[in-house]
Write a protein that holds these residues in place. Sequence first.
Motif, PDB file in Angstrom:
ATOM      1  N   PHE A 244       0.833  -1.207   0.000  1.00  0.00           N
ATOM      2  CA  PHE A 244       0.000   0.000   0.000  1.00  0.00           C
ATOM      3  C   PHE A 244       0.870   1.260   0.000  1.00  0.00           C
ATOM      4  O   PHE A 244       0.604   2.219  -0.744  1.00  0.00           O
ATOM      5  CB  PHE A 244      -0.913  -0.027   1.229  1.00  0.00           C
ATOM      6  N   LEU A 245       1.939   1.265   0.824  1.00  0.00           N
ATOM      7  CA  LEU A 245       2.851   2.414   0.823  1.00  0.00           C
ATOM      8  C   LEU A 245       3.545   2.571  -0.524  1.00  0.00           C
ATOM      9  O   LEU A 245       3.738   3.692  -1.012  1.00  0.00           O
ATOM     10  CB  LEU A 245       3.898   2.246   1.930  1.00  0.00           C
ATOM     11  N   GLN A 246       3.907   1.431  -1.125  1.00  0.00           N
ATOM     12  CA  GLN A 246       4.543   1.490  -2.442  1.00  0.00           C
ATOM     13  C   GLN A 246       3.573   2.019  -3.497  1.00  0.00           C
ATOM     14  O   GLN A 246       3.977   2.707  -4.444  1.00  0.00           O
ATOM     15  CB  GLN A 246       5.035   0.083  -2.819  1.00  0.00           C
ATOM     16  N   LYS A 247       2.289   1.732  -3.326  1.00  0.00           N
ATOM     17  CA  LYS A 247       1.291   2.176  -4.297  1.00  0.00           C
ATOM     18  C   LYS A 247       1.027   3.672  -4.194  1.00  0.00           C
ATOM     19  O   LYS A 247       0.858   4.356  -5.217  1.00  0.00           O
ATOM     20  CB  LYS A 247      -0.008   1.391  -4.063  1.00  0.00           C
ATOM     21  N   ILE A 248       0.999   4.211  -2.965  1.00  0.00           N
ATOM     22  CA  ILE A 248       0.675   5.634  -2.813  1.00  0.00           C
ATOM     23  C   ILE A 248       1.901   6.528  -2.946  1.00  0.00           C
ATOM     24  O   ILE A 248       1.762   7.750  -3.003  1.00  0.00           O
ATOM     25  CB  ILE A 248       0.000   5.902  -1.456  1.00  0.00           C
ATOM     26  N   LEU A 249       3.108   5.944  -2.997  1.00  0.00           N
ATOM     27  CA  LEU A 249       4.317   6.771  -3.057  1.00  0.00           C
ATOM     28  C   LEU A 249       4.363   7.664  -4.305  1.00  0.00           C
ATOM     29  O   LEU A 249       4.637   8.862  -4.183  1.00  0.00           O
ATOM     30  CB  LEU A 249       5.559   5.876  -2.980  1.00  0.00           C
ATOM     31  N   PRO A 250       4.091   7.160  -5.529  1.00  0.00           N
ATOM     32  CA  PRO A 250       4.140   8.068  -6.695  1.00  0.00           C
ATOM     33  C   PRO A 250       3.145   9.216  -6.601  1.00  0.00           C
ATOM     34  O   PRO A 250       3.457  10.350  -6.976  1.00  0.00           O
ATOM     35  CB  PRO A 250       3.823   7.138  -7.876  1.00  0.00           C
ATOM     36  N   TYR A 251       1.949   8.927  -6.081  1.00  0.00           N
ATOM     37  CA  TYR A 251       0.954   9.989  -5.952  1.00  0.00           C
ATOM     38  C   TYR A 251       1.385  11.026  -4.915  1.00  0.00           C
ATOM     39  O   TYR A 251       1.156  12.227  -5.087  1.00  0.00           O
ATOM     40  CB  TYR A 251      -0.400   9.391  -5.569  1.00  0.00           C
ATOM     41  N   GLN A 252       2.018  10.542  -3.852  1.00  0.00           N
ATOM     42  CA  GLN A 252       2.487  11.482  -2.833  1.00  0.00           C
ATOM     43  C   GLN A 252       3.606  12.365  -3.381  1.00  0.00           C
ATOM     44  O   GLN A 252       3.635  13.577  -3.130  1.00  0.00           O
ATOM     45  CB  GLN A 252       2.983  10.707  -1.614  1.00  0.00           C
ATOM     46  N   LEU A 253       4.511  11.777  -4.136  1.00  0.00           N
ATOM     47  CA  LEU A 253       5.583  12.570  -4.741  1.00  0.00           C
ATOM     48  C   LEU A 253       5.020  13.586  -5.731  1.00  0.00           C
ATOM     49  O   LEU A 253       5.447  14.749  -5.766  1.00  0.00           O
ATOM     50  CB  LEU A 253       6.584  11.645  -5.437  1.00  0.00           C
ATOM     51  N   GLN A 254       4.033  13.155  -6.524  1.00  0.00           N
ATOM     52  CA  GLN A 254       3.429  14.072  -7.494  1.00  0.00           C
ATOM     53  C   GLN A 254       2.632  15.173  -6.792  1.00  0.00           C
ATOM     54  O   GLN A 254       2.600  16.322  -7.252  1.00  0.00           O
ATOM     55  CB  GLN A 254       2.518  13.282  -8.443  1.00  0.00           C
ATOM     56  N   SER A 255       1.998  14.836  -5.670  1.00  0.00           N
ATOM     57  CA  SER A 255       1.270  15.852  -4.909  1.00  0.00           C
ATOM     58  C   SER A 255       2.219  16.911  -4.365  1.00  0.00           C
ATOM     59  O   SER A 255       1.927  18.117  -4.407  1.00  0.00           O
ATOM     60  CB  SER A 255       0.504  15.191  -3.767  1.00  0.00           C
ATOM     61  N   LEU A 256       3.374  16.479  -3.858  1.00  0.00           N
ATOM     62  CA  LEU A 256       4.373  17.450  -3.398  1.00  0.00           C
ATOM     63  C   LEU A 256       4.910  18.279  -4.558  1.00  0.00           C
ATOM     64  O   LEU A 256       5.224  19.469  -4.397  1.00  0.00           O
ATOM     65  CB  LEU A 256       5.514  16.714  -2.694  1.00  0.00           C
ATOM     66  N   GLU A 257       5.005  17.661  -5.730  1.00  0.00           N
ATOM     67  CA  GLU A 257       5.449  18.409  -6.907  1.00  0.00           C
ATOM     68  C   GLU A 257       4.426  19.488  -7.282  1.00  0.00           C
ATOM     69  O   GLU A 257       4.793  20.605  -7.682  1.00  0.00           O
ATOM     70  CB  GLU A 257       5.656  17.438  -8.072  1.00  0.00           C
ATOM     71  N   GLU A 258       3.140  19.170  -7.143  1.00  0.00           N
ATOM     72  CA  GLU A 258       2.110  20.180  -7.402  1.00  0.00           C
ATOM     73  C   GLU A 258       2.163  21.310  -6.374  1.00  0.00           C
ATOM     74  O   GLU A 258       1.881  22.467  -6.697  1.00  0.00           O
ATOM     75  CB  GLU A 258       0.733  19.522  -7.398  1.00  0.00           C
ATOM     76  N   ASP A 259       2.522  20.972  -5.134  1.00  0.00           N
ATOM     77  CA  ASP A 259       2.718  22.033  -4.143  1.00  0.00           C
ATOM     78  C   ASP A 259       3.829  22.982  -4.566  1.00  0.00           C
ATOM     79  O   ASP A 259       3.746  24.201  -4.346  1.00  0.00           O
ATOM     80  CB  ASP A 259       3.053  21.422  -2.777  1.00  0.00           C
ATOM     81  N   CYS A 260       4.880  22.428  -5.174  1.00  0.00           N
ATOM     82  CA  CYS A 260       5.980  23.277  -5.641  1.00  0.00           C
ATOM     83  C   CYS A 260       5.551  24.166  -6.806  1.00  0.00           C
ATOM     84  O   CYS A 260       6.078  25.269  -6.977  1.00  0.00           O
ATOM     85  CB  CYS A 260       7.177  22.418  -6.057  1.00  0.00           C
ATOM     86  N   GLU A 261       4.610  23.668  -7.620  1.00  0.00           N
ATOM     87  CA  GLU A 261       4.176  24.432  -8.790  1.00  0.00           C
ATOM     88  C   GLU A 261       3.109  25.467  -8.470  1.00  0.00           C
ATOM     89  O   GLU A 261       2.684  26.203  -9.366  1.00  0.00           O
ATOM     90  CB  GLU A 261       3.640  23.465  -9.849  1.00  0.00           C
ATOM     91  N   ALA A 262       2.648  25.529  -7.225  1.00  0.00           N
ATOM     92  CA  ALA A 262       1.645  26.525  -6.852  1.00  0.00           C
ATOM     93  C   ALA A 262       2.234  27.930  -6.973  1.00  0.00           C
ATOM     94  O   ALA A 262       3.442  28.139  -6.794  1.00  0.00           O
ATOM     95  CB  ALA A 262       1.153  26.274  -5.430  1.00  0.00           C
TER      96      ALA A 262
END
Length: 612
Positions: A244-262
Amino acid sequence: GDSPSQVSLQTQSVFDEDLQKKIQENERLHIQFYEADEQYRRQEAQLRARLDQLEKESEQHQAVVNALNRKYTDAIEKLQNDKALLEVKAQTLEREAKDCRIRTEECVRTISDPVIQDACFNRTLSDYNSLNVPLHNRRHQLKARDVAAQALGFVQSLVSALLNFHSYTEQRVHIYPLDSSIEAISPVNLKFSQYLHENASYLRLLEEDLLQLHHSITEDSITALETLAKLQDFSRSFSSYSSFLQKILPYQLQSLEEDCEAFLCTAALASKNRQLQKDMKKLTAVFQKLKSYVALLALPSECVCVCVANAVFTQMSVCLHGLHDAATELSQHYSQKASLEQDLPTVTQKFRTTNECLLSSLASLTNSCGKVRSESVSYREALANRQVLTSSTESREGLMQQVAQSQEKISRLEQEKEHWLLEAQLGQVRLQKETQRIAQLEAQITDGGPAETHSAADGPDPECADAPEPLQDSSVIGMLTITPCSESAADQESREHLIKHHYMSRVSELTSQLQMCDSKAVQFHAECRAVAKRLAMAEKSRETLTEELKLAHQNTTRLQDELSTTKRSYEDQLSMMSDHLCSMNDTLSKQRDQIDSLKLASKGNSKKNKSR
């Protein structure tokens, strides 16, 4: 009708007006053409400069691409060579392992054949082996249950912290960078929140499986790795959560990337997001390692020996230390990120509360991971510390005994000293009394008559028969015996006792007075020191206040000067403005007069033209 001259003048004026309009229009067209030409040239120059810059950048990128291609080609060739070497080495090792296995089988066969031939009970060995019963050690069972209880407590606190962390992360995704109650969030965050919503199903199952494992360990059962059937269930649930952690890791990384693009994200906030991405990768990798170790422990007993299990437990301890380090770094970086986000202008109270809850969950995660981290020392160091402690304890006990003996001896000597001082004082008193008595007797001898003298034949005075030591004086006439009537022994003892008691009470009184004086002196000394410190602090504060007062006076004087200067300048400006306003009024009145006169003149001219 009009005269021909007037018609020609009107025609000429019309031609002049048309010509003037044509000239103005031609001039305007020339100006527009010139401006368009200049704008075209500027755009052409800008585009040429941009084209040159892009060509340079393209050349640079092409050079970088060529360098990377060469680098990757070299790396591929090197890896292919290494692969070939490793394949050759692997084949060699396989052959060696096969040879070793064959030699081992031959050695085992060589050793076991004589034993089988010489053993007279080999036929019934299987029958006896079927009766083997494993040993039951109650202490071992209690220890195993205690270890399982500790593991259960650790996992329960870890599960609680992870549940809070995932839940508050889901809540944060719906608030930042876009509020889901106002506008739709991104597809990545939407999918990420959906996955985060499933965390309880994995974590609760993990806790329940370990709880069942703990309940399966009782005092009556025999606990070993091969008898723990519930350990496999726990391994499967732990593997599910790790997946489950391995599955949500890409989404979490992409979510942090969207925070950077704000659009409100600063450079510092972007760097913290990068650090959080690394922390999440590290945390997921630690859980992957733990999954592997738990799966190894859950394997059947024929696959895991005792030495392998010990090595697995050792590596698991190291991995748990790594989990604590990863959780600590994650908590620190999230705290720094939250402090930076507090300064953003669009932060709401709901977002602040979510960040605080998220930080508290990370703090509990760090604390729960830190429970299994214990410091240890080596065996040699422990022995050395024990020897030092033992020697220091023995030496300390010996010194304490010596100090106690010395104190007893000192107190005994003090008592003897006081005793002999009193004896000396009593002896001095006795000496003074005896001296006075001798002086009195000598005075009586010199002043006395014949009635006070007795011959040697006479006996002693019956009234003084109890005198202990009579004094005798011999002369030519005969011997004179003088017997003083002294006090009895009981009176002397009572007097000595009274004197001793008086001096003892006096000494104790003086000692108490001395102690009281010492305590008062110490108290007064402490008070004097405190008063001196307060006085020094008061002096410093007075000096500081004096300096501040001087600065305040200087500032007041400066401000008064500035105020007076500003006031004078404002007055001068007002006077100048008044003069200027008066002059402008005069000029305006003159211009009005001129305008009126011109209007009158124009009206007169128009009337004259009409009359003509």
